[in-house]
Design a protein around this motif. Structure first.
Motif, PDB file in Angstrom:
ATOM      1  N   THR A 191     -38.641 -30.561 -30.230  1.00 44.34           N
ATOM      2  CA  THR A 191     -37.260 -30.069 -30.237  1.00 44.34           C
ATOM      3  C   THR A 191     -36.292 -31.130 -29.733  1.00 44.34           C
ATOM      4  O   THR A 191     -36.667 -32.027 -28.979  1.00 44.34           O
ATOM      5  CB  THR A 191     -37.111 -28.797 -29.380  1.00 44.34           C
ATOM      6  N   LEU A 192     -35.067 -30.971 -30.188  1.00 36.55           N
ATOM      7  CA  LEU A 192     -33.985 -31.863 -29.759  1.00 36.55           C
ATOM      8  C   LEU A 192     -32.890 -31.028 -29.120  1.00 36.55           C
ATOM      9  O   LEU A 192     -32.527 -29.963 -29.632  1.00 36.55           O
ATOM     10  CB  LEU A 192     -33.382 -32.598 -30.962  1.00 36.55           C
ATOM     11  N   LEU A 193     -32.370 -31.523 -28.006  1.00 38.28           N
ATOM     12  CA  LEU A 193     -31.223 -30.875 -27.377  1.00 38.28           C
ATOM     13  C   LEU A 193     -30.216 -31.972 -27.046  1.00 38.28           C
ATOM     14  O   LEU A 193     -30.565 -32.951 -26.383  1.00 38.28           O
ATOM     15  CB  LEU A 193     -31.649 -30.158 -26.080  1.00 38.28           C
ATOM     16  N   GLY A 194     -29.010 -31.770 -27.470  1.00 39.19           N
ATOM     17  CA  GLY A 194     -28.048 -32.833 -27.188  1.00 39.19           C
ATOM     18  C   GLY A 194     -26.618 -32.367 -27.253  1.00 39.19           C
ATOM     19  O   GLY A 194     -26.324 -31.213 -27.601  1.00 39.19           O
ATOM     20  N   ARG A 195     -25.728 -33.254 -26.889  1.00 36.83           N
ATOM     21  CA  ARG A 195     -24.290 -32.998 -27.026  1.00 36.83           C
ATOM     22  C   ARG A 195     -23.555 -34.330 -27.011  1.00 36.83           C
ATOM     23  O   ARG A 195     -24.093 -35.339 -26.539  1.00 36.83           O
ATOM     24  CB  ARG A 195     -23.769 -32.086 -25.905  1.00 36.83           C
ATOM     25  N   SER A 196     -22.344 -34.243 -27.492  1.00 37.12           N
ATOM     26  CA  SER A 196     -21.517 -35.441 -27.474  1.00 37.12           C
ATOM     27  C   SER A 196     -20.958 -35.629 -26.070  1.00 37.12           C
ATOM     28  O   SER A 196     -20.424 -34.674 -25.486  1.00 37.12           O
ATOM     29  CB  SER A 196     -20.379 -35.282 -28.488  1.00 37.12           C
ATOM     30  N   LEU A 197     -21.086 -36.830 -25.541  1.00 40.16           N
ATOM     31  CA  LEU A 197     -20.651 -37.084 -24.167  1.00 40.16           C
ATOM     32  C   LEU A 197     -19.831 -38.367 -24.085  1.00 40.16           C
ATOM     33  O   LEU A 197     -19.972 -39.258 -24.933  1.00 40.16           O
ATOM     34  CB  LEU A 197     -21.875 -37.234 -23.256  1.00 40.16           C
ATOM     35  N   LYS A 198     -19.032 -38.423 -23.055  1.00 39.67           N
ATOM     36  CA  LYS A 198     -18.314 -39.667 -22.756  1.00 39.67           C
ATOM     37  C   LYS A 198     -19.217 -40.520 -21.874  1.00 39.67           C
ATOM     38  O   LYS A 198     -19.672 -40.060 -20.817  1.00 39.67           O
ATOM     39  CB  LYS A 198     -17.017 -39.371 -21.992  1.00 39.67           C
ATOM     40  N   ILE A 199     -19.472 -41.703 -22.305  1.00 40.55           N
ATOM     41  CA  ILE A 199     -20.281 -42.619 -21.513  1.00 40.55           C
ATOM     42  C   ILE A 199     -19.365 -43.668 -20.912  1.00 40.55           C
ATOM     43  O   ILE A 199     -18.593 -44.313 -21.631  1.00 40.55           O
ATOM     44  CB  ILE A 199     -21.373 -43.265 -22.388  1.00 40.55           C
ATOM     45  N   LYS A 200     -19.454 -43.792 -19.576  1.00 42.45           N
ATOM     46  CA  LYS A 200     -18.563 -44.746 -18.897  1.00 42.45           C
ATOM     47  C   LYS A 200     -19.358 -45.973 -18.484  1.00 42.45           C
ATOM     48  O   LYS A 200     -20.480 -45.869 -17.994  1.00 42.45           O
ATOM     49  CB  LYS A 200     -17.938 -44.107 -17.656  1.00 42.45           C
TER      50      LYS A 200
END
Lengths: 246, 366
Positions: free
Chosen positions: B90-99
């Motif tokens: 399974t894959l779990l993810g989200r769009s995130l801001k990477i600093k």
């Protein structure tokens, strides 16, 4: 057989009060190996006569016959065919195609009359050589003198197999010497190649090289004697080097 | 016989160059747009297409990688028990801001099972199996953000150490980063669910497994890998094709106008010569071909210049902007060629009409 025959030809421009009739019931005939000069005042219709004789425009009335072919009622396509094969034109301002060399200008006219490929190239070279332009065959029109350009134009007019050459003010853009050279050349063409030349011109010197002279004014074309409009020793000029009937 | 068109153009090199340049710019823009579109089409679903899964499972009604999909872990347990299914990852993810430093970058962070499929496709440097507190980032993001293995970045207020740089995760609108499943739960803020299930099936059974899951497992939709990739590409097509079409039409019109104007001007300046040709009895067909050939020569040379230029432009763009994805395909070159030919024919129309209307009598005027 007549090369050019105009029977009761009239040409009218405009209507009503603005109507102009440069040719009014003109009847005229040219046979092989003759030079005919048509002269007259400016606006008298000399060019109209030439363009009707050259199948460039139709008369309002009358019959035009070019090398035995009646052309009235012809479509533009058919008239163009007649011009390609039966008529050679020489223009006042040479009207060479500027992007083409001297030889290519002649080749172009040859190709129009069906002489394409190496045959056309060879024939163009021959024509230019005979008009003493052999070494200038690759020159572009802008690199040539007025006299040379007019000789290229004459070679172009000789390119097709037609026997009729129509020259519109052929000396107007030339100095005296080159004008005389050109008139001698046209005279030589009739003698050595069996072509006939109709010259419309203001230039009285042309009369000295013509077999017959006509005066066009008020729509009427009248034959005149040499001495009537100008007098000058008749000079048929030297033979055109090496020109042979093909 | 020699070509009048070619002779005319050689005699007027500046005009010829201008005309060719006009077509070349139009061809370049056209080819570049198509290369961009092809590149995006290829890249946007590349991850879905390249992951070694036979079947993708998502929330019912969701057909692509780019739609929100939430499926309980328990449902994937049901899927794992279906006939023909070998493994489920399974894959779990989200769009995130990477600093990183003072800069912020977008990335789609995916958590994957360490013992399953769905992680980074190819490792360029470092390793591809992040532990808790670690992340593998895509090469494009690494170059854009100037981040390498050993650097630390921040995502959702959590500090993560970069342990690997991967390739194959640039999906144009985003770049994929990879974390462990536990790390993903922390970053996303939920547990007990996943976005997608990636199935390995018995050989040749993918189609049957898809049919079985769709018929017997409620709440999910199953797709063969190729179909899921294709559906994901459709997202791009739906959103980008209308924009692309407008740009292509504009480029086409600009190209046709440039060629048309130069050919028309050249024709006007040669009006007397065309009159001479007509007086000499030149057939209309020849005159039409001469003008058409001139237009076509400008078009074809412009096309060649444009196609050569697009290779350089694509490389330059990708070097300057790592996210930039272009793909040069011969099929697209044929489309550009067809457009240029159409452009040239259109450009020749008015000049041809002009030439045919020239009165040969005008050449008798000094």
């Amino acid at each position: 057989m007549s090369l050019l025959k105009l029977s009761h030809v009239s040409k009218t421009y405009g209507q009503g009060a603005s109507e102009v009739r440069p040719l009014d019931d003109v009847t005229f005939e040219m046979v092989a190996r003759e030079v005919v000069a048509v002269t007259g005042p400016s606006g008298s219709g000399k060019t109209t006569l030439l363009t009707i004789a050259g199948a460039l425009q139709a008369p309002t009335a009358g019959v035009v016959e070019i090398s035995g072919e009646e052309v009235q009622g012809y479509s533009q396509i058919e008239l163009a065919h007649v011009r390609r094969h039966k008529v050679g034109f020489i223009f006042q301002s040479f009207n060479l195609l500027e992007a083409l060399s001297a030889q290519e200008n002649v080749e172009f006219a040859l190709a129009l009359s069906g002489h394409k490929g190496s045959h056309g190239r060879e024939r163009a070279r021959q024509l230019l050589s005979k008009l003493e332009l052999g070494t200038r065959a690759q020159a572009m029109p802008r690199q040539m003198s007025g006299g040379e350009r007019q000789r290229v134009a004459i070679a172009r007019a000789l390119a097709n197999d037609g026997d009729l050459i129509l020259a519109d003010e052929p000396t107007a853009s030339l100095d005296h010497k080159r004008a005389i050279d050109t008139l001698q050349l046209l005279r030589g063409i009739t003698r050595d190649l069996g072509r006939s030349v109709l010259i419309v011109t203001h230039d009285m010197r042309a009369h000295d090289y013509a077999d017959r002279i006509f005066w066009l004014e008020d729509g009427q074309l009248d034959a005149v004697e040499h001495g009537e409009v100008h007098t000058r020793p008749h000079d048929v000029g030297p033979p055109v080097a090496g020109i042979a009937t093909n | 016989m020699f070509s009048i068109a070619w002779k005319n153009m050689r005699a007027e090199k500046a005009r010829f160059a201008f005309s060719v340049a006009g077509v070349a710019v139009a061809a370049l823009l056209l080819a570049f747009m198509l290369a961009l579109y092809s590149g995006w089409s290829e890249r946007i679903a590349a991850y879905v297409n390249d992951v070694p899964a036979d079947v993708w499972v998502s929330q019912s009604g969701n057909q692509s990688f780019f739609a929100a999909s939430l499926v309980p872990d328990k449902t994937f347990d049901d899927v794992a028990g279906r006939p023909g299914v070998l493994t489920v990852s399974t894959l779990l993810g989200r769009s995130l801001k990477i600093k990183h430093g003072d800069s912020t970058y977008d990335s789609y962070v995916l958590g994957f099972d360490a013992d399953g499929i769905g992680g980074p496709l190819h490792i360029k440097s470092g390793r591809g199996t992040p532990a808790d507190g670690e992340i593998v980032i895509d090469d494009v993001l690494a170059r854009t953000a100037d981040v390498g293995v050993g650097d630390e970045i921040t995502a959702n207020d959590q500090t993560l150490r970069v342990v690997g740089v991967s390739t194959g995760g640039n999906i144009v609108i985003n770049q994929l980063s990879f974390v462990s499943k536990d790390e993903a739960h922390r970053l996303v803020g939920i547990s007990g669910i996943a976005n997608f299930g990636l199935l390995k099936t018995e050989p040749g059974q993918a189609k049957a497994v898809v049919a079985d899951i769709n018929a017997n497992v409620p709440g999910v939709s199953a797709f063969e890998r190729k179909e899921f990739a294709s559906n994901s590409r459709q997202v791009l097509k739906r959103s980008m094709l209308p924009i692309l079409s407008v740009v292509i039409v504009m480029v086409f019109v600009v190209g046709a106008v440039v060629v048309g104007l130069t050919i028309y001007t050249a024709t006007m300046e040669k009006e007397r010569e065309f009159g001479v040709m007509k007086a000499l009895g030149t057939p209309h067909k020849f005159l039409m071909l001469a003008v058409g050939e001139q237009s076509m020569l400008c078009g074809l040379i412009g096309f060649a210049v444009g196609e050569i230029a697009v290779v350089g432009a694509s490389r330059f763009a990708e070097r300057m902007v790592p996210q930039f994805v272009t793909l040069l395909r011969w099929q697209d070159a044929l489309i550009v060629l067809a457009a240029v030919v159409a452009m040239s024919l259109l450009a020749a129309y008015l000049p041809i009409r002009k030439v045919l209307s020239v009165d040969p009598l005008r050449v008798f005027k000094a």
